[in-house]
Design an enzyme around this catalytic site. Structure first.
Site, PDB file in Angstrom:
ATOM      1  N   ASP A  21      35.722 -27.461  49.048  1.00 54.92           N
ATOM      2  CA  ASP A  21      35.367 -28.863  48.838  1.00 54.92           C
ATOM      3  C   ASP A  21      34.090 -29.000  48.001  1.00 54.92           C
ATOM      4  O   ASP A  21      33.208 -28.149  48.092  1.00 54.92           O
ATOM      5  CB  ASP A  21      35.179 -29.533  50.207  1.00 54.92           C
ATOM      6  N   ASN A  69      46.576 -34.908  48.841  1.00 49.15           N
ATOM      7  CA  ASN A  69      45.992 -34.938  47.484  1.00 49.15           C
ATOM      8  C   ASN A  69      46.861 -35.672  46.465  1.00 49.15           C
ATOM      9  O   ASN A  69      46.391 -36.026  45.376  1.00 49.15           O
ATOM     10  CB  ASN A  69      45.691 -33.525  46.973  1.00 49.15           C
TER      11      ASN A  69
END
Ligand code: FPP
Length: 241
Positions: A21, A69
């Site tokens: 991330d 996503n």
């Protein structure tokens, strides 16, 4: 296992999983598009895979693209797909040279056919490599994995009631079937969440959260995480003697 290496902690994790991330923020800090952060993040993967091999890690699972996503802007989704294709193309030689077995975890049927074919080809070409297994989780979700395992068990055991299913049965039908559970889960980018990653497989994992953004997470940062892991006392729900 590699005990002669200078920085190897006493307890090397067999299975390391990483939530990569912070690519977007890394780019934003530099006034660049988020996609540049993803490209930079992908570029660092090879060195980290090699570092894991040097440490004696047997399985490395990277969260490259979650089922959630798809909700990102379409140009970002295309960039991530493109980077994945590039990775399969550019890294094949290195993976063969370093003995990396590639596995893709997730529902790849949603990907463009070209990507599906490349994934199948890369998995086939590296099937006999034994230095490390690199799992790339793509269109992956932990809940998807569990539901899929239940369905898969049902298909394999048409005459049996679901009441007879055991934890071991379910484990054997997950996408990580045959692999050890995750020992160390690393998340970069400052958040302390699992975000629907390997939910079942992290039941007893040590959780390492760092503020370092993924493009800055290098071999030194990995060493730090391993040293921290080596200092943890794992009791698996029992008490120490
Ligand atoms: C999270 O950062 C990262 C992702 C959603 C994608 C990770 C993908 C790569 C590193 C490239 C592909 C990998 C391989 C193995 C080929 P973010 O965009 O959520 O960052 P932010 O939280 O700072 O916005």
């Amino acid at each position: 296992m590699n005990s002669a290496l200078p920085h190897t902690p006493i307890h090397t994790p067999r299975h390391v999983a990483i939530i990569m991330d912070g690519n977007g923020r890394w780019a934003k800090q530099r006034h660049m598009p988020r996609t540049v952060g993803h490209a930079r993040g992908a570029a660092g993967v090879r060195a980290l895979v090699q570092a894991c091999v040097d440490h004696g890690v047997e399985y490395l699972t990277l969260f490259a693209f979650s089922t959630e996503n798809w909700g990102r802007p379409s140009d970002e989704v295309s960039t991530l797909m493109g980077l994945f294709i590039q990775y399969l193309e550019k890294e094949m030689k290195a993976m063969q040279a370093e003995g990396v077995r590639l596995r893709v975890l997730g529902d790849i049927s949603a990907f463009p056919v070209e990507l599906q074919e490349r994934i199948e080809a890369a998995q086939g070409a590296t099937v006999h490599n034994h230095a490390i297994t690199l799992n790339v989780a793509a269109n992956y979700g932990g809940r998807w994995d569990i539901v899929n395992a239940v369905k898969s068990w049902g298909h394999a055991n048409p005459g049996l009631s679901v009441q007879s299913m055991t934890e071991q049965d379910l484990t054997q039908h997950l996408s990580t079937s045959g692999m050890p559970e995750v020992d160390l889960l690393i998340r970069t980018g400052g958040e302390s969440r699992i975000s629907n990653f390997l939910l079942w497989q992290v039941a007893y994992a040590e959780l390492y959260f760092t503020d370092v953004l993924w493009p800055d997470f290098d071999e030194k940062q990995l060493d730090k995480a391993f040293t921290w892991f080596g200092s943890r006392q794992r009791r698996f729900g029992a008490v120490t003697a």
